[in-house]
Design a protein around this motif. Sequence first.
Motif, mmCIF file in Angstrom:
data_model
loop_
_atom_site.group_PDB
_atom_site.id
_atom_site.type_symbol
_atom_site.label_atom_id
_atom_site.label_comp_id
_atom_site.label_asym_id
_atom_site.label_seq_id
_atom_site.Cartn_x
_atom_site.Cartn_y
_atom_site.Cartn_z
ATOM 1 N N ASN A 126 0.836 -1.200 0.000
ATOM 2 C CA ASN A 126 0.000 0.000 0.000
ATOM 3 C C ASN A 126 0.864 1.241 0.000
ATOM 4 O OD1 ASN A 126 -2.828 -0.634 0.174
ATOM 5 N ND2 ASN A 126 -2.262 -1.710 2.025
ATOM 6 N N PRO A 127 0.265 2.377 -0.335
ATOM 7 C CA PRO A 127 1.004 3.622 -0.133
ATOM 8 C C PRO A 127 1.418 3.744 1.335
ATOM 9 C CG PRO A 127 -0.985 4.009 -1.417
ATOM 10 C CD PRO A 127 -1.049 2.592 -0.921
ATOM 11 N N ASP A 128 2.693 3.998 1.584
ATOM 12 C CA ASP A 128 3.209 4.190 2.923
ATOM 13 C C ASP A 128 4.100 5.414 2.875
ATOM 14 O OD1 ASP A 128 3.779 3.815 5.574
ATOM 15 O OD2 ASP A 128 4.216 1.685 5.371
ATOM 16 N N THR A 129 4.671 5.801 3.984
ATOM 17 C CA THR A 129 5.363 7.077 4.037
ATOM 18 C C THR A 129 6.793 6.942 4.510
ATOM 19 O OG1 THR A 129 4.528 7.447 6.274
ATOM 20 C CG2 THR A 129 3.262 8.386 4.445
ATOM 21 N N VAL A 130 7.605 7.896 4.057
ATOM 22 C CA VAL A 130 8.932 8.145 4.600
ATOM 23 C C VAL A 130 8.924 9.575 5.117
ATOM 24 C CG1 VAL A 130 11.375 8.448 4.069
ATOM 25 C CG2 VAL A 130 10.132 6.502 3.128
ATOM 26 N N LEU A 131 9.471 9.759 6.331
ATOM 27 C CA LEU A 131 9.498 11.075 6.957
ATOM 28 C C LEU A 131 10.940 11.488 7.215
ATOM 29 C CD1 LEU A 131 6.850 10.400 9.776
ATOM 30 C CD2 LEU A 131 6.407 11.428 7.544
ATOM 31 N N VAL A 132 11.181 12.788 7.182
ATOM 32 C CA VAL A 132 12.427 13.355 7.672
ATOM 33 C C VAL A 132 12.070 14.297 8.808
ATOM 34 C CG1 VAL A 132 14.430 14.797 7.182
ATOM 35 C CG2 VAL A 132 13.623 13.165 5.474
ATOM 36 N N ALA A 133 12.674 14.068 9.977
ATOM 37 C CA ALA A 133 12.402 14.897 11.149
ATOM 38 C C ALA A 133 13.702 15.507 11.650
ATOM 39 C CB ALA A 133 11.756 14.060 12.254
ATOM 40 N N ASN A 134 13.598 16.702 12.245
ATOM 41 C CA ASN A 134 14.798 17.356 12.759
ATOM 42 C C ASN A 134 15.190 16.811 14.127
ATOM 43 O OD1 ASN A 134 13.092 18.589 14.626
ATOM 44 N ND2 ASN A 134 13.076 20.577 13.581
ATOM 45 N N ASP A 135 16.157 17.455 14.760
ATOM 46 C CA ASP A 135 16.677 16.926 16.024
ATOM 47 C C ASP A 135 15.687 17.072 17.168
ATOM 48 O OD1 ASP A 135 16.872 19.673 16.023
ATOM 49 O OD2 ASP A 135 18.857 19.754 16.944
ATOM 50 N N LYS A 136 14.605 17.788 16.969
ATOM 51 C CA LYS A 136 13.538 17.855 17.967
ATOM 52 C C LYS A 136 12.398 16.886 17.642
ATOM 53 C CE LYS A 136 14.290 22.662 19.397
ATOM 54 N NZ LYS A 136 15.535 22.888 18.622
#
Length: 642
Positions: free
Chosen positions: A620-630
């Motif tokens: 299925n469509p799934d996600t990749v995230l980029v998050a900062n140091d917080k």
Amino acid sequence: MKDNLDKPLDKSRREFIRKAVTTTTIAGIGASGTGVAADKGNNGQGPVKSDPFTLGIASGDPLPDSVVLWTRLAPEPLTENGGMPDRQVPVQWEIATEKDMNDTVGKGNVKARPEYAHSVHIDVQGLDANTEYYYQFKVSPDRSPVGRTKTAPAEGTDVDEIKFAFTSCQNYRYGYYTAHDHLADEDLDLAIQLGDYIYEGGAQGVGSLDRDHEPSHEIESLSDYRIRLAQYKTDSNLQDAHAAFPWIVTWDDHEVDNNYADAISQDNDPTQEFLERRANAYQAYFEHQPLRPSRIPDGPNLPLYRRFTFGDLAEFNILDTRQFRDDQVYTSEEAADLERTILGDEQEDWLVDGLNDSTSRWNVLANQAPFAATDQNPNPEVQNFGSGDKWDGYRADRERLLDVMAADPELNPVVITGDVHRNYAYNLKADFSDPDSETVGTEYAGTSITSGGDGSGITQYGPSHSEPWQRFFNDNRGYVRCTITTEQWQTDYRVVSTVEEPEASASTIASFTTDAGDPGANLASEPHAQPQQSAVEITEIRPDQDGDLNNEYAVAQNTGDTAIDFSEFIISFEGGSQNYTFGDFTLGAGETVTVRNGTGEDTESTLYADFGGAVLNNSNPDTVLVANDKGIVLAEASYAPV
């Protein structure tokens, strides 16, 4: 609305709740009590030895004129019979309007019976509405701690404010009940537990935590369930939270067996065999919760769904989405079957009739699994969506309730949800296949107390690619606090810094409001706002192919004019379940970095997450995230269906 509720509660009340006090002689006057409670003990006709109140006390199911008082006598809580003699044991109870128990308004005597594990459930009646009371038990010469409880406001009366919290998923072996420690200090009218009060598995403590399950095997017998529930009840923070205010409880699956559905176990055990296990689990659950004696189970059946009205301000519909559901399915085509049900016909009729007849300002559905469409694509042509455990797998039931919400603009429906071990805020759409359709309600989902251990801390404000109706996502542990007034509902997501330290801190990571007459979640406050301009983009992603993790990767680019310190930034695969945290790393202006969810040799531009372990289904469509140091999400991209 200004959040001024983070101030610590006066510790004198907390210390008082923890401390046993003396009372006068107890004699019954003007209140009813029924003692029910366990299997045959090994202590014969001997006396009760040592402190019988090792599991604490609780109150629950508040009505305008009544509240349930609970305790279970168990001087040796992790033994088969709790260390109790095989006989009825007299228990005295007392309820008063003052902390020192001097202004007594009700007293009584009840017998704690061995066939119900020496638990007592006292339905104290004739109380004043919307009134704070204190209560205590006595088994001579021992006295329990003193608990605080409160009755509901009378139906139809003007109520300015209700404050409550909800919790779920408190796997003992995954961490300390730090969240309960902070919850007990809140000044609340009630708390609601939305399921997974215990976990039935036999796995042992995680990491260095000395919190192994008792018994050590997966529980199935009545004795097993009693010991496991007693073990959870021995936690002092949980006891403090139960003693601080009345609780309304419901269950999910782990109180019996993971992912069970009605009479179907996850291992497809013979029906009669599983129903015997369910009967054991239901009886033990009843024995350990502040439920009315009228809800005593009849074999594998326990009538748990019920309704509580708090003046003219709010009505709480407590749902049971386990006992009557059809089995989970794993394709959208099956999920769209009009005959499938998560509530059962009788409960659904009860709920719909209650919503249609309600005159309350706010109408709450206290519910186990996510109600909003999640990353399981609502299009019935999409196959092989992930878990059918949620309302996604029971679309006809959900659509009927959405129609009820849409039909009455003054209903102000709010769904509160557990199960998913994360915090979410959702706008409930009249038609989830059309993100632009009308918002007809609001859902606030709460994270776990401990289950899953410490989360990643990833936090997303606003919609996600696969869930445009999402307004918030967070992967921490804690509880959810809600304040309801005539004009507004406020939800505060309270999270702990860690579940691996008993004295960890707690904070409000975000607050949302819903205005009466205007459904949907509105961000009220956040401690770390997402940067207005993010110079990070995900330029390419690819899901794993044929189970080869090295084929799954994400490419992030610095689209700005200056270098970005990526230290402690996170690239998260699989919708947050597999997270790669950067070490000392700088991404230059215009440069890219590729993170592969597998093994290999790192280079300046390609890094390997080296997760190993099971591969999740990315069909299925799934996600990749980029998050900062917080932990704040800066960029997101979705896989295309494979």
